[in-house]
Design a protein around this motif. Sequence first.
Motif, PDB file in Angstrom:
ATOM      1  N   ASP A  21      59.792  27.013  -6.864  1.00  0.00           N
ATOM      2  CA  ASP A  21      58.814  26.399  -7.908  1.00  0.00           C
ATOM      3  C   ASP A  21      59.452  24.527  -8.059  1.00  0.00           C
ATOM      4  OD1 ASP A  21      57.150  27.670  -8.803  1.00  0.00           O
ATOM      5  OD2 ASP A  21      56.610  28.380 -10.411  1.00  0.00           O
ATOM      6  N   GLY A  22      60.802  24.555  -7.005  1.00  0.00           N
ATOM      7  CA  GLY A  22      61.330  23.489  -6.765  1.00  0.00           C
ATOM      8  C   GLY A  22      62.399  23.081  -7.946  1.00  0.00           C
ATOM      9  N   ARG A  23      62.375  24.273  -9.335  1.00  0.00           N
ATOM     10  CA  ARG A  23      63.024  23.653 -10.772  1.00  0.00           C
ATOM     11  C   ARG A  23      64.550  23.904 -11.060  1.00  0.00           C
ATOM     12  NH1 ARG A  23      61.037  26.071 -14.373  1.00  0.00           N
ATOM     13  NH2 ARG A  23      60.145  28.093 -13.093  1.00  0.00           N
ATOM     14  N   TRP A  62      64.722  28.499   2.205  1.00  0.00           N
ATOM     15  CA  TRP A  62      64.920  28.049   0.839  1.00  0.00           C
ATOM     16  C   TRP A  62      64.793  26.393   0.605  1.00  0.00           C
ATOM     17  CZ3 TRP A  62      66.231  31.749  -2.133  1.00  0.00           C
ATOM     18  CH2 TRP A  62      65.938  33.020  -1.462  1.00  0.00           C
ATOM     19  N   PRO A  63      64.702  26.008  -0.446  1.00  0.00           N
ATOM     20  CA  PRO A  63      64.267  24.654  -1.196  1.00  0.00           C
ATOM     21  C   PRO A  63      65.516  23.741  -1.213  1.00  0.00           C
ATOM     22  CG  PRO A  63      63.735  26.468  -2.573  1.00  0.00           C
ATOM     23  CD  PRO A  63      64.236  26.893  -1.469  1.00  0.00           C
ATOM     24  N   ARG A  64      65.503  22.796  -0.437  1.00  0.00           N
ATOM     25  CA  ARG A  64      66.806  21.608  -0.930  1.00  0.00           C
ATOM     26  C   ARG A  64      66.087  20.460  -0.949  1.00  0.00           C
ATOM     27  NH1 ARG A  64      69.741  25.545  -1.416  1.00  0.00           N
ATOM     28  NH2 ARG A  64      70.505  26.610   0.283  1.00  0.00           N
ATOM     29  N   LEU A  65      66.809  20.221  -1.709  1.00  0.00           N
ATOM     30  CA  LEU A  65      66.231  18.546  -1.870  1.00  0.00           C
ATOM     31  C   LEU A  65      67.032  17.449  -0.972  1.00  0.00           C
ATOM     32  CD1 LEU A  65      65.740  15.953  -4.248  1.00  0.00           C
ATOM     33  CD2 LEU A  65      67.153  15.948  -5.121  1.00  0.00           C
ATOM     34  N   ALA A  76      62.843  11.157  -3.326  1.00  0.00           N
ATOM     35  CA  ALA A  76      63.954  12.750  -2.881  1.00  0.00           C
ATOM     36  C   ALA A  76      62.066  13.914  -2.330  1.00  0.00           C
ATOM     37  CB  ALA A  76      64.496  13.037  -4.194  1.00  0.00           C
ATOM     38  N   TRP A  77      62.763  14.630  -2.527  1.00  0.00           N
ATOM     39  CA  TRP A  77      61.896  15.591  -2.372  1.00  0.00           C
ATOM     40  C   TRP A  77      61.869  17.034  -1.819  1.00  0.00           C
ATOM     41  CZ3 TRP A  77      61.780  12.051   1.871  1.00  0.00           C
ATOM     42  CH2 TRP A  77      62.495  12.593   3.130  1.00  0.00           C
ATOM     43  N   ILE A  78      61.576  17.982  -1.854  1.00  0.00           N
ATOM     44  CA  ILE A  78      61.792  19.012  -1.616  1.00  0.00           C
ATOM     45  C   ILE A  78      61.470  19.597  -1.069  1.00  0.00           C
ATOM     46  CG2 ILE A  78      62.132  22.120  -2.201  1.00  0.00           C
ATOM     47  CD1 ILE A  78      62.094  20.368  -5.846  1.00  0.00           C
ATOM     48  N   ALA A  79      62.410  20.358   0.218  1.00  0.00           N
ATOM     49  CA  ALA A  79      61.997  20.452   1.409  1.00  0.00           C
ATOM     50  C   ALA A  79      62.403  21.875   1.435  1.00  0.00           C
ATOM     51  CB  ALA A  79      62.368  19.649   2.226  1.00  0.00           C
ATOM     52  N   CYS A  80      61.948  22.267   3.289  1.00  0.00           N
ATOM     53  CA  CYS A  80      62.570  23.699   3.158  1.00  0.00           C
ATOM     54  C   CYS A  80      63.884  23.748   3.821  1.00  0.00           C
ATOM     55  CB  CYS A  80      61.773  24.424   4.584  1.00  0.00           C
ATOM     56  SG  CYS A  80      62.306  26.079   4.721  1.00  0.00           S
ATOM     57  N   GLU A  81      64.443  23.797   3.865  1.00  0.00           N
ATOM     58  CA  GLU A  81      65.690  23.837   4.433  1.00  0.00           C
ATOM     59  C   GLU A  81      65.773  24.634   5.945  1.00  0.00           C
ATOM     60  OE1 GLU A  81      70.745  24.737   3.558  1.00  0.00           O
ATOM     61  OE2 GLU A  81      69.074  26.653   3.712  1.00  0.00           O
ATOM     62  N   PRO A  86      57.560  20.465   3.973  1.00  0.00           N
ATOM     63  CA  PRO A  86      57.514  19.837   2.523  1.00  0.00           C
ATOM     64  C   PRO A  86      57.564  22.032   1.378  1.00  0.00           C
ATOM     65  CG  PRO A  86      55.595  18.605   3.374  1.00  0.00           C
ATOM     66  CD  PRO A  86      56.364  19.495   4.879  1.00  0.00           C
ATOM     67  N   TRP A  87      57.938  21.421   0.781  1.00  0.00           N
ATOM     68  CA  TRP A  87      58.337  23.465   0.317  1.00  0.00           C
ATOM     69  C   TRP A  87      56.837  23.305  -0.898  1.00  0.00           C
ATOM     70  CZ3 TRP A  87      61.223  26.732   1.127  1.00  0.00           C
ATOM     71  CH2 TRP A  87      61.310  27.714   0.070  1.00  0.00           C
TER      72      TRP A  87
END
Length: 105
Positions: A21-23, A62-65, A76-81, A86-87
């Motif tokens: 969930d990006g938390r 995996w998610p990465r900032l 800033a956003w969360i994207a797939c490494e 976008p995640w």
Amino acid sequence: MMTSRRKIIYVATVYLRAVHDGRDPLYAVCEWFRVTRATAGQWVSRSRELGYLPTPPLCGHWPRLTRWDDGPISSAWIACEACMNPWPCTQADTIAWLERLPRML
């Protein structure tokens, strides 16, 4: 202090869902179980030792900032490494890890 296998699996589930969930996953464990960050960290370490959580460094989906900085404007956003989409991406490794956990909850 011994922690039951069932609780360790539950910790792994809360942790992985937070990652997906990006938390902040450690904060999610603290909040869910109402424990200190130190206790949550011990439980997460135990989950890794027992193979319920992956061991860093993580590579794959995996998610990465991700940050974009262009002078006075930045975001800033969360994207797939792996694929930089976008995640959550459609190949998220968090889903595979969640599916590996025993269905105890």
